[in-house]
Scaffold this active site. Sequence first.
Site, PDB file in Angstrom:
ATOM      1  N   SER A  15      37.385  -5.549 -37.874  1.00  0.00           N
ATOM      2  CA  SER A  15      38.399  -5.029 -38.799  1.00  0.00           C
ATOM      3  C   SER A  15      39.513  -6.051 -38.989  1.00  0.00           C
ATOM      4  CB  SER A  15      38.999  -3.727 -38.269  1.00  0.00           C
ATOM      5  OG  SER A  15      40.174  -3.442 -39.010  1.00  0.00           O
ATOM      6  N   HIS A  40      34.953  -5.415 -41.720  1.00  0.00           N
ATOM      7  CA  HIS A  40      35.455  -4.073 -42.050  1.00  0.00           C
ATOM      8  C   HIS A  40      36.854  -4.201 -42.657  1.00  0.00           C
ATOM      9  CE1 HIS A  40      35.741   0.346 -41.230  1.00  0.00           C
ATOM     10  NE2 HIS A  40      37.008   0.091 -40.978  1.00  0.00           N
ATOM     11  N   ASP A  42      40.124  -2.321 -44.189  1.00  0.00           N
ATOM     12  CA  ASP A  42      40.840  -1.046 -44.148  1.00  0.00           C
ATOM     13  C   ASP A  42      41.856  -0.945 -45.278  1.00  0.00           C
ATOM     14  OD1 ASP A  42      39.813   0.336 -41.788  1.00  0.00           O
ATOM     15  OD2 ASP A  42      40.611  -1.372 -40.671  1.00  0.00           O
ATOM     16  N   MET A  44      44.598   1.145 -47.203  1.00  0.00           N
ATOM     17  CA  MET A  44      45.520   2.265 -46.932  1.00  0.00           C
ATOM     18  C   MET A  44      46.558   2.368 -48.041  1.00  0.00           C
ATOM     19  SD  MET A  44      46.233   1.747 -42.884  1.00  0.00           S
ATOM     20  CE  MET A  44      44.895   1.359 -41.746  1.00  0.00           C
ATOM     21  N   HIS A  73      36.593   0.546 -46.055  1.00  0.00           N
ATOM     22  CA  HIS A  73      37.003   1.871 -45.577  1.00  0.00           C
ATOM     23  C   HIS A  73      38.240   2.301 -46.359  1.00  0.00           C
ATOM     24  CE1 HIS A  73      38.638   4.278 -41.832  1.00  0.00           C
ATOM     25  NE2 HIS A  73      38.372   5.062 -42.846  1.00  0.00           N
ATOM     26  N   MET A  75      41.119   4.577 -47.083  1.00  0.00           N
ATOM     27  CA  MET A  75      41.999   5.645 -46.574  1.00  0.00           C
ATOM     28  C   MET A  75      43.017   5.919 -47.669  1.00  0.00           C
ATOM     29  SD  MET A  75      42.191   4.155 -42.711  1.00  0.00           S
ATOM     30  CE  MET A  75      41.554   2.563 -43.267  1.00  0.00           C
ATOM     31  N   MET A 144      36.170   8.653 -37.061  1.00  0.00           N
ATOM     32  CA  MET A 144      37.448   8.101 -36.608  1.00  0.00           C
ATOM     33  C   MET A 144      37.704   8.548 -35.175  1.00  0.00           C
ATOM     34  SD  MET A 144      38.346   6.339 -39.169  1.00  0.00           S
ATOM     35  CE  MET A 144      39.773   5.710 -38.275  1.00  0.00           C
ATOM     36  N   ASP A 180      35.180   4.171 -35.340  1.00  0.00           N
ATOM     37  CA  ASP A 180      36.306   3.349 -35.796  1.00  0.00           C
ATOM     38  C   ASP A 180      37.588   3.805 -35.117  1.00  0.00           C
ATOM     39  OD1 ASP A 180      38.048   1.740 -37.191  1.00  0.00           O
ATOM     40  OD2 ASP A 180      37.693   2.665 -39.145  1.00  0.00           O
TER      41      ASP A 180
HETATM   42  C1  DX5 Z   1      42.447   2.580 -38.397  1.00  0.00           C
HETATM   43  C2  DX5 Z   1      41.428   1.687 -39.047  1.00  0.00           C
HETATM   44  C3  DX5 Z   1      40.626   0.908 -38.068  1.00  0.00           C
HETATM   45  C4  DX5 Z   1      41.450  -0.057 -37.282  1.00  0.00           C
HETATM   46  C5  DX5 Z   1      40.895  -0.138 -35.914  1.00  0.00           C
HETATM   47  O1  DX5 Z   1      43.051   3.401 -39.329  1.00  0.00           O
HETATM   48  O2  DX5 Z   1      40.527   2.441 -39.835  1.00  0.00           O
HETATM   49  O3  DX5 Z   1      39.537   0.256 -38.708  1.00  0.00           O
HETATM   50  O4  DX5 Z   1      41.474  -1.355 -37.806  1.00  0.00           O
HETATM   51  O5  DX5 Z   1      41.753  -0.910 -35.145  1.00  0.00           O
HETATM   52  P1  DX5 Z   1      41.567  -1.024 -33.576  1.00  0.00           P
HETATM   53  O6  DX5 Z   1      40.200  -1.563 -33.312  1.00  0.00           O
HETATM   54  O7  DX5 Z   1      42.653  -1.953 -33.173  1.00  0.00           O
HETATM   55  O8  DX5 Z   1      41.735   0.363 -32.997  1.00  0.00           O
HETATM   56 ZN    ZN Z   2      38.624   1.421 -40.567  1.00  0.00          ZN
END
Ligand code: DX5
Ligand code: ZN
Length: 232
Positions: A15, A40, A42, A44, A73, A75, A144, A180
């Site tokens: 990620s 990956h 993320d 947001m 991903h 969000m 999650m 994740d």
């Molecule tokens: C959280 C993300 C994850 C995040 C995980 O909202 O969806 O993908 O990057 O980070 P770590 O591995 O540090 O928990």
């Molecule tokens: Zn993620």
Amino acid sequence: MPYAAFDRSIKIAASILAADFADFGRECAAVEAQGADWVHVDVMDGHFVPNITFGPAMCQAIRPHIKGVMDVHLMIAPADAYLEAFAEAGADILTIHAEAGPHLDRSLQVIRALGVRAGVALNPATAPEAIEQVLDRIDLVCLMTVNPGFGGQSFIESQLPKIARLAEIIGEREIHLEVDGGVTPATAGNCAAMGADVLVAGSAVFKGGSVARPEVYGANIRALREAAAAAL
Ligand code: DX5
Ligand code: ZN
């Protein structure tokens, strides 16, 4: 190479939420060269989750720097208006949250119609049975194991039996089971033992390394892989 054929071997998805935000292109290339199977990404929106990261233009910009699978991903809520833009940006897998909108089935159909593999993510408080009515529309379930929004949080142990339950619901279908959040060498073994095949890790991959010291990424990725292999 980009997504080829389905298999259930353990895959480490790095990620880039934990990477250097000023240097994503080289960070993606570095983690791939050091053994990450997927990258990956993320996304947001400051609305569905309490943090803002980046959008389709950033995904498009890093795409040429990723040789393999770009696992996006989302969000964000609503997601529908942005699916085409993320597909055009080069996502191999687009994952939306079951909690992000009222028409999950329709959104998943849109993703597949765009020629992209479709994923559903479940927050820690969402029951695993939420995927039961969309099994024919998905290529991946993302469980999650933290509340989404931030990297570096602690793994929520109560999610472990949920991994096993999701594996049971998936059965023999060609659907990846991704975990994740809070995945480290200490938690990766249990995730793999419960049936996860894709382990997303941000902090545990990027910790201590940099594009100038990429071998640290390699050691971190090996530690995750070995912890998973030892548990199987
Ligand atoms: C959280 C993300 C994850 C995040 C995980 O909202 O969806 O993908 O990057 O980070 P770590 O591995 O540090 O928990
Ligand atoms: Zn993620």
